[in-house]
Design an enzyme around this catalytic site. Structure first.
Site, short mmCIF file in Angstrom:
data_model
loop_
_atom_site.label_atom_id
_atom_site.label_comp_id
_atom_site.label_asym_id
_atom_site.label_seq_id
_atom_site.Cartn_x
_atom_site.Cartn_y
_atom_site.Cartn_z
N ASP A 194 -12.74 43.61 -24.78
CA ASP A 194 -14.13 43.84 -25.13
C ASP A 194 -14.32 45.36 -25.26
O ASP A 194 -13.47 46.14 -24.82
CB ASP A 194 -15.01 43.27 -24.01
CG ASP A 194 -16.48 43.59 -24.20
OD1 ASP A 194 -16.97 43.47 -25.33
OD2 ASP A 194 -17.12 43.98 -23.20
N ASP A 196 -17.95 47.28 -25.26
CA ASP A 196 -19.03 47.81 -24.45
C ASP A 196 -18.81 47.52 -22.97
O ASP A 196 -18.57 46.37 -22.57
CB ASP A 196 -20.37 47.21 -24.88
CG ASP A 196 -20.76 47.64 -26.29
OD1 ASP A 196 -19.90 48.22 -27.00
OD2 ASP A 196 -21.92 47.41 -26.69
#
Length: 407
Positions: A194, A196
């Site tokens: 991922d 963020d």
């Protein structure tokens, strides 16, 4: 030259153990001493801790000569005399055969502590024993930015051990990973992260929102979505709509504001040196992830795309939405393109929209994640250093630093 054969269990053997202050040449000197008795070396292990050496050698017992010379008694006297001459202690134990075979079911247990307390080690070791497992070896993987140690365990199924230690880890608030032992652990992998709050410290949409003056509104929706309280696609559209009218020059400003998570460069650089492929999937935006891909040399990147018309953000996204299901779908697509089976993939994420990806991967790591995600992942990392994931893969800090020095 004869091929080596296993030592029969009824053959007399000696365990020779020396310990004391380390100095150059001790290992060679001991084995030169043993060589005078014509023994074969069955097993050997040496460790040096804070300048103190412990060296164990399992050897065949010597055969006495015609006059009784050169036998076990003389070996014992000679080794003890040698040890005294170099200011070491020696212990020699008689027995038969080799070490007992390791039990079926072999695992690596990695424990990360900041700090790593005696209480933690005691609890982990006791739980391993309680499952019927045996600790065959313990060694340190890293001393900073966290202390990481690895237990080699046999005699218990990996899944059973993982379940037992997950409970213990939660009670101790410590990070523990349990993986199968074997050659597959060292094969090249695909690692997908991922973005963020994982690869970077920021939530990209909040950086955009700060320029639009709606940061608090967007942050509230983001938090609810990450906790799994809102449908991600609906929350994405709601947040992006608040950005309508922003000048496209804001994209460059946001790119400049993005802060990599500590250890991110080290993680990616080391994985690439090992022949792994690395990618990112994000519920954020290609306007940022494409720049990260180029900057970090990533093999794969996918995210949503902010629509820009006549130099301004429209408040909409274009193309397929990268949501919870989309991340898992992209992991599978990246694996197929990379030629890596899903069992050899690692996924790293922090939010509820990463859950499908973490479950689809061969090994899912919850990085500073929400409770819901920590409970679902194979393991969790709760320290703010992304390169600690390397220790979960059996890579030591010394190996990382040595590779950096060579380059």
């Amino acid at each position: 030259m004869k091929s080596a054969q296993p030592v029969p269990q009824d053959v007399p053997t000696l365990l020779v153990k020396i310990f004391g202050k380390d100095r150059p040449g001790l290992t060679a000197s001991l084995f030169q001493t043993l060589a005078g008795f014509g023994v074969d070396v069955i097993d050997i292990e040496q460790v040096v801790t804070r300048g103190r050496i412990t060296l164990c050698a399992l050897v065949t017992a010597p055969t006495a000569g015609p006059a009784g010379s050169g036998g076990e008694g003389e070996l014992r006297a000679t080794v003890h005399g040698w040890a005294e001459s170099v200011r070491l202690q020696a212990e020699i134990i008689s027995g038969t055969g080799d070490n007992p075979a390791r039990g079926v079911g072999r695992s690596h247990v990695t424990v990360l502590g900041n700090p790593l307390t005696a209480e933690i080690i005691a609890a982990i070791a006791a739980r391993i024993t309680g499952t019927g497992g045996n600790i065959d070896r313990i060694f340190r993987l890293a001393k900073y930015p966290v202390t990481a140690v690895e237990f080699d365990v046999s005699g218990v199924d990996t899944a059973e051990l993982r379940t037992a230690l997950a409970t213990e880890a939660a009670a101790l608030a410590v990070d523990v990973a349990v993986v199968d032992s074997g050659l597959a652990r060292r094969a090249p992998r695909l690692v997908v992260m991922d973005v963020d709050s994982t690869l970077i410290q920021d939530e990209v949409i909040e950086l955009f929102a700060a320029h639009a003056g709606c940061e608090e509104q967007v942050a509230a929706v983001t938090a609810a979505a990450m906790r799994g309280e809102l449908d991600f696609e609906q929350s994405l559209h709601a947040r992006v709509a608040l950005l309508a009218g922003l000048d496209e020059s804001v994209v460059d400003k946001v790119r400049a504001e993005v802060r990599l998570t500590p250890g991110a460069r080290t993680l990616i650089r080391t994985l690439k040196r090992l022949g792994c492929q690395v990618g990112v999937v994000s519920g954020g935006f290609t306007q940022v992830t494409d720049a990260l891909q180029e900057r970090l040399g990533l093999d794969f990147a996918a995210a949503n795309t902010l629509e820009i018309v006549d130099g301004r953000l429209t408040g909409r996204v274009t193309g397929d939405i990268v949501d919870r299901a989309g991340k898992a779908r992209l992991l599978r697509a990246f694996a197929a393109e990379a030629g890596v089976p899903l069992s050899r993939t690692v996924a790293i994420g922090d939010g509820a929209n990463d859950l499908d990806m973490l479950n689809a991967a061969g090994f899912g790591v919850a990085f500073n994640a929400k409770p819901l995600v920590r409970e679902a992942a194979d393991t969790a990392v709760t320290v703010p250093f992304l390169d600690t994931v390397l220790y979960l893969l059996g890579i030591t800090r010394e190996e990382v630093e040595a590779a950096d020095a060579e380059s």
